[in-house]
Design an enzyme around this catalytic site. Structure first.
Site, PDB file in Angstrom:
ATOM      1  N   GLU A 506       0.828  -1.217   0.000  1.00 46.08           N
ATOM      2  CA  GLU A 506       0.000   0.000   0.000  1.00 46.08           C
ATOM      3  C   GLU A 506       0.855   1.257   0.000  1.00 46.08           C
ATOM      4  O   GLU A 506       0.476   2.275  -0.588  1.00 46.08           O
ATOM      5  CB  GLU A 506      -0.956  -0.014   1.185  1.00 46.08           C
ATOM      6  CG  GLU A 506      -1.978  -1.140   1.162  1.00 46.08           C
ATOM      7  CD  GLU A 506      -2.763  -1.228  -0.134  1.00 46.08           C
ATOM      8  OE1 GLU A 506      -2.940  -0.194  -0.807  1.00 46.08           O
ATOM      9  OE2 GLU A 506      -3.198  -2.340  -0.483  1.00 46.08           O
ATOM     10  N   HIS A 509       1.663   2.228  -3.494  1.00 42.49           N
ATOM     11  CA  HIS A 509       0.629   3.098  -4.065  1.00 42.49           C
ATOM     12  C   HIS A 509       0.807   4.528  -3.549  1.00 42.49           C
ATOM     13  O   HIS A 509       0.662   5.504  -4.298  1.00 42.49           O
ATOM     14  CB  HIS A 509      -0.758   2.608  -3.657  1.00 42.49           C
ATOM     15  CG  HIS A 509      -1.264   1.422  -4.403  1.00 42.49           C
ATOM     16  ND1 HIS A 509      -1.287   1.352  -5.783  1.00 42.49           N
ATOM     17  CD2 HIS A 509      -1.797   0.251  -3.957  1.00 42.49           C
ATOM     18  CE1 HIS A 509      -1.809   0.195  -6.156  1.00 42.49           C
ATOM     19  NE2 HIS A 509      -2.127  -0.500  -5.073  1.00 42.49           N
ATOM     20  N   HIS A 512       3.430   6.351  -5.329  1.00 42.07           N
ATOM     21  CA  HIS A 512       2.984   6.700  -6.676  1.00 42.07           C
ATOM     22  C   HIS A 512       2.209   8.020  -6.657  1.00 42.07           C
ATOM     23  O   HIS A 512       2.361   8.858  -7.555  1.00 42.07           O
ATOM     24  CB  HIS A 512       2.115   5.561  -7.211  1.00 42.07           C
ATOM     25  CG  HIS A 512       1.988   5.535  -8.694  1.00 42.07           C
ATOM     26  ND1 HIS A 512       1.169   4.637  -9.345  1.00 42.07           N
ATOM     27  CD2 HIS A 512       2.551   6.278  -9.675  1.00 42.07           C
ATOM     28  CE1 HIS A 512       1.248   4.832 -10.652  1.00 42.07           C
ATOM     29  NE2 HIS A 512       2.072   5.822 -10.882  1.00 42.07           N
TER      30      HIS A 512
END
Length: 739
Positions: A506, A509, A512
């Site tokens: 996670e 992410h 990102h």
């Protein structure tokens, strides 16, 4: 909410969220109440309508700035309100919030359709699109023109009025049904938590886990008892340690029963209706089915490409799973023979059901016994090296700092939407030029919500409150959400190895989103094709067991001893252990997803024609038979039907595809893993955990978001297309792979 009439209050949430006064525009959660959302959404809808009217009614000819960029700037207040609202309905969904979510879902669908299907607006977008070759645009701006135009076309802007009207009706119904599916699943998951009168039935759990089960029972009103709350996938992590076979069976059966036992929380009729409506919508838009519609705009490019990958992996996964099942049955048989040889009147393993045939609820338990026997890995003992704070700071955050110069500092003066939520300020030290001192630069905020609660939906995910955008001069605020069992006060939170991987995943992410560096908000961070979005997250899991990272965080919770090298070696040796099972359960879910969404409109209609209609769809009993047959047929056709390995998700609780945005996209995890395994090979070739390698990856991939074709992004990072061989090696599937 029945209209877009502006609310009279001058202190609307929509305004406060644009001017919070807190760092990076963090919402001031302490001042937000449940009653704020409905008027704020109504007001923000009015604002957005006015902004669209301003674009459409302009006397000036359509240009890139007054049409395309103006669209990017529009709806900012609405985006802010909805980002907070939908984050809350997922993480702290009170009955009032969930009721409002269902009530406004149709309104929001109609609002966005009114924009996408506005003929005058589309005419202006078309004008700019037709002139794109003559305009002096940089690459990202040209891509914005093309993506904006494609978005309108895919939303139905080029359809005839009658078809557009039907499309609006479908979208409104789908929005309502998707929300209802999620709400019913949450209610049913809570209702089906498995209650035990005698703690002996939970033999195998440690004292902390027993205390957590006791606390869960108390919170649910079962005082003096213990309750095992259900998680999102089939099964439960505790199945690997519970010694009482009947207990394991009760938990797995309850998990599989979610949304599939009739009554007010049954989701099967909703799922079938959603599949039917999606098929009709795809046909309206000129596609054979919903999967073709979705995949046309993904990295895979087509249903055939995604399906081919699954077909290549299925034979090897099933062959490995069958081998694993034989080994587990041997272990069960040996255990029974040992008890018989001991001649005990009451065999020590009697409660485990000696002499039985392996069943799905036995697989996790005997897999752990086998893991311990073959690799001397005790999952319970291993977790004592994975205290969550050390994993977070000395593992997850440490790897990000070594790779990208990212630094996270907790801000106890800033508050999240729940007392369990923690807030971190994120900064980054750029790579300095020769002779220069690098100065940290602000990046944004990271919120962390670790623990399960009844108002939080299952699973783990990342979302955002603010997306990075140079156009709007905004930095990212992202949140990672997990569902760990919260230990009693004063006790440490110990993670399983899977949960360690989830924490790294996670945060991938999160990186990102945080490290995005794009001009236009449409392209920010994780706003990329679904089968590309999992690349940064899955690749970030690489660092969990990396030799430069694992010893840095894996220290015994009581002694502080660094995880022994011999244990690390055993973990590596076990890296492909049970991969037949894990790959098969994933492929099964992917096949079920694509099967529902590969139906033509006629095929979807034919599924439900024999059943009688009820108030909110088709009678759930008939619907249940339809769903069971459909799933079994889909798995048989792909050679993935198994009585021992069950799909990671079944239709009735497949939240990803019926209310979570992954429709026809669950395959994306394995598609992205092809990319991430190939990326890991590139890092191994370029120094592993190094700032130089991390900087190249950050600059060429993480910063790009969706600002260009993601296939181009990957090739520019890697220097070539991804190969599948690293994935096959990682999962131990090099044999029996279909050509």
């Amino acid at each position: 909410m029945t209209s877009h009439a502006s609310h009279p209050s001058s202190d609307l949430l929509s305004l406060r969220l644009l001017h919070t006064g807190l760092p990076y525009g963090l919402p001031d959660f302490a001042t937000i109440g449940e009653d704020d959302y409905e008027p704020a959404i109504a007001d923000a809808l009015v604002q957005h309508d006015r902004e669209i009217v301003h674009i459409v009614d302009s006397d000036e000819p359509a240009t890139f700035e007054n049409t395309i960029v103006a669209l990017e700037r529009s709806g900012r207040a609405l985006d802010r309100v909805l980002s907070v609202f939908f984050n809350l309905t997922s993480t702290d969904g009170t009955p009032a919030l969930l009721e409002l979510e269902e009530r406004i879902s149709g309104v929001l669908s109609e609002h966005y359709d009114a924009i996408s299907l506005n003929p005058r607006l589309f005419e202006r977008v078309q004008t700019v699109y037709d002139q794109r070759d003559e305009l002096t645009l940089d690459a990202e701006s040209r891509w914005l023109v093309e993506r904006t135009h494609l978005g309108f076309v895919r939303a139905g802007a080029a359809l005839e009025p009658a078809a557009q009207q039907r499309l609006r009706e479908i979208n409104t119904e789908l929005s309502t049904l998707s929300t209802r599916f999620g709400a019913r699943l949450l209610d049913d998951s809570n209702a089906l938590g498995v209650v035990f009168d005698d703690p002996a039935e939970l033999d195998g759990l440690n004292a902390t886990e027993l205390a957590a089960a006791s606390a869960a029972a108390d919170e649910a009103g079962y005082h003096g008892k213990h309750m095992v709350a259900l998680v999102l996938p089939s099964g439960h992590p505790w199945l690997s340690k519970l010694t009482v076979r009947a207990t394991r069976e009760r938990i797995l059966r309850a998990s599989l029963e979610r949304g599939a036992h009739g009554g007010p929380n049954d989701t099967r009729a909703i799922a079938v209706r959603i599949a039917q409506l999606r098929a009709h919508r795809a046909e309206l838009l000129g596609y054979a089915n919903h999967a073709e519609y979705v995949l046309a705009d993904e990295t895979a490019g087509s249903l055939e490409a995604a399906d081919t990958l699954l077909q290549r992996l299925a034979p090897a996964a099933m062959a490995n799973a069958r081998d694993e099942a034989r080994e587990l049955q041997k272990l069960i048989d040996e255990e029974g023979e040992r008890d018989e040889a001991n001649g005990a009147a009451e065999p020590a393993s009697a409660e485990r059901g000696v002499g039985f045939t392996l069943q799905p609820w036995d697989w996790p338990y005997y897999t752990e016994l086998r893991r311990k026997r073959e690799f001397d890995i005790d999952a319970e003992a291993l977790s004592e090296y994975f205290e969550v704070e050390r994993v977070l700071r000395d593992g997850v955050f440490y790897a990000a700092e070594q790779l990208y110069g990212v630094h996270l500092e907790e801000r106890p003066d800033l508050h999240g939407y729940h007392p369990d939520v923690r807030v971190f300020e994120v900064s980054r030290t750029p790579v300095a030029e020769a002779g220069e001192a690098a100065q940290r630069e602000a990046v944004g905020l990271f919120l962390l919500d670790l623990y399960a609660r009844p108002t939080k939906r299952g699973g783990a995910w990342m979302s955002s409150f603010v997306d990075q955008s140079r156009l709007l001069d905004e930095r990212a605020i992202v949140v990672n959400v997990l569902n760990l069992v919260k230990p009693p006060a004063g006790e440490p939170t110990l993670l399983t190895l899977d949960e360690v991987h989830t924490l790294f995943h996670e945060f991938g992410h999160g990186l990102h989103g945080l490290l995005s560096d794009v001009r236009y908000p449409q392209f920010s961070g994780t706003n990329v094709p679904r089968d590309f979005v999992e690349l940064p997250s899955q690749f970030n899991e690489t660092w969990a067991l990396h030799p430069a990272v694992l010893p840095h965080y894996a220290k015994h919770v009581r002694t502080g001893e660094v995880i022994p090298q011999e244990l690390i070696d055993r973990l590596k040796a076990a890296s492909t252990f049970n991969q037949g099972y894990e790959t098969t359960e994933y492929l099964q879910a992917s096949v079920i997803d694509l099967a529902w969404h590969s139906l033509s409109a006629a095929e979807a209609d034919a599924l439900v024609e024999p059943a009688a209609e009820a108030d909110d769809g088709v009678d759930s009993t008939s619907e249940g038979e339809i769903v069971a047959r459909f799933e079994q047929q889909a798995l048989l056709q792909r050679g993935l039907a198994s009585s021992l390995v069950l799909p990671r998700y079944r239709t009735s609780f497949f939240q990803h595809i019926f209310s979570g945005g992954y429709s026809a996209g669950y395959y994306s995890y394995i598609w992205s893993e092809v990319l991430d395994a190939d990326t890991e090979d590139w890092f191994n070739e370029h120094g592993g955990l190094s700032r130089a390698a991390g900087e190249h990856y950050r600059r060429e991939l993480l910063t790009r978001g969706g600002s260009q074709d993601t296939k181009k992004t990957y090739v520019e990072f890697r220097g070539a297309d991804a190969a599948i061989e690293p994935l096959l090696k990682r999962r131990g599937l090099t044999a029996n792979v279909a050509d």
